[in-house]
Design an enzyme around this catalytic site. Structure first.
Site, PDB file in Angstrom:
ATOM      1  N   GLY A  22       0.782  -1.352   0.115  1.00  0.00           N
ATOM      2  CA  GLY A  22       0.000   0.036  -0.290  1.00  0.00           C
ATOM      3  C   GLY A  22       0.894   1.265  -0.077  1.00  0.00           C
ATOM      4  O   GLY A  22       1.973   1.234   0.140  1.00  0.00           O
ATOM      5  N   SER A  23       0.058   2.457   0.026  1.00  0.00           N
ATOM      6  CA  SER A  23       0.881   3.663  -0.230  1.00  0.00           C
ATOM      7  C   SER A  23       1.851   3.766   1.081  1.00  0.00           C
ATOM      8  O   SER A  23       3.036   4.459   1.143  1.00  0.00           O
ATOM      9  CB  SER A  23       0.101   4.730  -0.458  1.00  0.00           C
ATOM     10  OG  SER A  23      -0.768   5.002   0.321  1.00  0.00           O
ATOM     11  N   THR A  24       1.327   3.602   2.274  1.00  0.00           N
ATOM     12  CA  THR A  24       2.154   3.973   3.609  1.00  0.00           C
ATOM     13  C   THR A  24       3.181   2.938   3.681  1.00  0.00           C
ATOM     14  O   THR A  24       4.340   3.222   4.024  1.00  0.00           O
ATOM     15  CB  THR A  24       0.952   3.675   4.728  1.00  0.00           C
ATOM     16  OG1 THR A  24      -0.392   4.369   4.396  1.00  0.00           O
ATOM     17  CG2 THR A  24       1.795   4.364   6.056  1.00  0.00           C
ATOM     18  N   GLY A  70       0.469  -1.427   6.407  1.00  0.00           N
ATOM     19  CA  GLY A  70      -0.474  -0.137   6.535  1.00  0.00           C
ATOM     20  C   GLY A  70      -1.886  -1.079   6.794  1.00  0.00           C
ATOM     21  O   GLY A  70      -1.714  -2.195   7.104  1.00  0.00           O
ATOM     22  N   GLY A  87      -5.894  -2.507  -0.797  1.00  0.00           N
ATOM     23  CA  GLY A  87      -4.704  -2.938  -2.121  1.00  0.00           C
ATOM     24  C   GLY A  87      -5.002  -4.369  -2.615  1.00  0.00           C
ATOM     25  O   GLY A  87      -3.889  -4.724  -3.347  1.00  0.00           O
ATOM     26  N   GLU A 106      -0.756 -10.829   3.027  1.00  0.00           N
ATOM     27  CA  GLU A 106      -0.634  -9.962   4.182  1.00  0.00           C
ATOM     28  C   GLU A 106      -0.864 -10.850   5.610  1.00  0.00           C
ATOM     29  O   GLU A 106       0.047 -10.447   6.444  1.00  0.00           O
ATOM     30  CB  GLU A 106      -1.547  -8.590   4.370  1.00  0.00           C
ATOM     31  CG  GLU A 106      -0.680  -7.767   3.188  1.00  0.00           C
ATOM     32  CD  GLU A 106      -1.603  -6.200   3.163  1.00  0.00           C
ATOM     33  OE1 GLU A 106      -1.379  -5.310   2.522  1.00  0.00           O
ATOM     34  OE2 GLU A 106      -2.907  -6.394   3.060  1.00  0.00           O
TER      35      GLU A 106
HETATM   36  C1  5RP Z   1      -3.279  -3.742   0.875  1.00  0.00           C
HETATM   37  C2  5RP Z   1      -3.595  -3.048   2.508  1.00  0.00           C
HETATM   38  C3  5RP Z   1      -2.976  -1.689   2.599  1.00  0.00           C
HETATM   39  O1  5RP Z   1      -2.261  -1.828   3.836  1.00  0.00           O
HETATM   40  C4  5RP Z   1      -4.141  -0.679   3.208  1.00  0.00           C
HETATM   41  O2  5RP Z   1      -5.069  -0.800   2.174  1.00  0.00           O
HETATM   42  C5  5RP Z   1      -3.468   0.421   3.475  1.00  0.00           C
HETATM   43  O3  5RP Z   1      -3.107   1.228   2.072  1.00  0.00           O
HETATM   44  P1  5RP Z   1      -2.808   2.748   2.279  1.00  0.00           P
HETATM   45  O4  5RP Z   1      -1.549   2.638   3.258  1.00  0.00           O
HETATM   46  O5  5RP Z   1      -2.426   2.666   0.715  1.00  0.00           O
HETATM   47  O6  5RP Z   1      -3.923   3.654   2.628  1.00  0.00           O
HETATM   48  O7  5RP Z   1      -4.129  -3.722   3.182  1.00  0.00           O
HETATM   49  O8  5RP Z   1      -4.008  -4.698   0.933  1.00  0.00           O
END
Ligand code: 5RP
Length: 234
Positions: A32-34, A88, A103, A109
């Site tokens: 994910g972005s974080t 994230g 994501g 995960e």
């Molecule tokens: C991906 C996830 C991500 O960690 C979650 O969607 C958070 O993403 P972001 O940091 O882009 O908000 O679970 O499957």
């Protein structure tokens, strides 16, 4: 994206989590972005301090990013067990229960988090909620019997008296989102999940469900970054 352009809250959370990394650790890298910001911060620290780490990634995207930044990525099975995973989340509640899978990577995960001594979540304040469920709950399902699985999920929601909610296939444009494992995603628009444990149990009991995005009792620490660069730990 360069770190200088990263969202300050995500960057603060990422830096605080990477500060927990010690030389020789076996690390799980989230998606994910974080998590991407965290991978960049980690790569910077590894280059600056010459840390020796073993990393397993929770998605192809994260593996590609980590490798492009010079981090060595191995399979989870080759590493065997992880000291810590940093990932994230889409929502974090006061019990550190999570919704993940925005994501579409929650299956890997969860496998990686389950094989970690410690799961550290990094997030911005918008992810902190009193009750899970405003974020649509992602459920990874088999393509085989897709509509039947959707029906069974609707029935499970009715049985739990959660009401009649949208159970929508995740699309990108007009194409189905396909996960790294070749499965499809249903997003459950519930609004609120009063009993996440009961819902998790019900979803796990449906054969076509591969994995849902409720992470219950898995997160050990949530680091919430703020715009001013400070962090709060939950
Ligand atoms: C991906 C996830 C991500 O960690 C979650 O969607 C958070 O993403 P972001 O940091 O882009 O908000 O679970 O499957």
């Amino acid at each position: 994206m360069a770190l200088t352009q990263a969202d300050p809250a995500k960057l603060a959370a990422a830096r605080a989590a990477v500060a927990l990394v010690e030389d020789g650790m076996r690390l799980g890298l989230g998606t994910g972005s974080t998590a991407s910001v965290m991978v960049r911060v980690l790569a910077e620290r590894v280059a600056a301090e010459g840390l020796s780490l073993r990393c397993a990634a929770t998605s192809k995207a994260t593996a590609d990013l980590a490798q492009s930044l010079g981090l060595a990525v191995e399979s989870l099975d080759d590493i065997g067990w992880l000291d810590m995973t940093i990932d994230g989340a889409d929502e974090v509640d006061p019990h550190l229960h999570l919704i993940k899978g925005g994501g579409a990577a929650h299956l890997r995960e969860k496998v990686v988090a389950a094989a970690s001594d410690r799961m550290v979540v990094i997030a911005d304040p918008g992810k902190v909620v009193e009750v899970l469920g405003a974020f649509p709950l992602p459920v990874e399902v088999l393509e085989f019997g897709f509509e039947t699985t959707r029906k069974l999920i609707r029935r499970a929601l009715e049985a739990l008296e959660l009401g009649d909610h949208d159970v929508l296939q995740r699309l990108r444009g007009s194409d189905a989102v396909v996960t790294d494992e070749g499965n499809l995603i249903l997003d459950l628009h519930l609004g609120a999940i009063p009993d996440p444990v009961a819902l998790a149990r019900a979803l796990s009991g449906i054969p076509g469900v591969v994995e849902h995005g409720l992470f219950l009792g898995m997160c050990d620490l949530a680091i919430i970054g703020r715009e001013d660069g400070s962090v709060v730990e939950l």
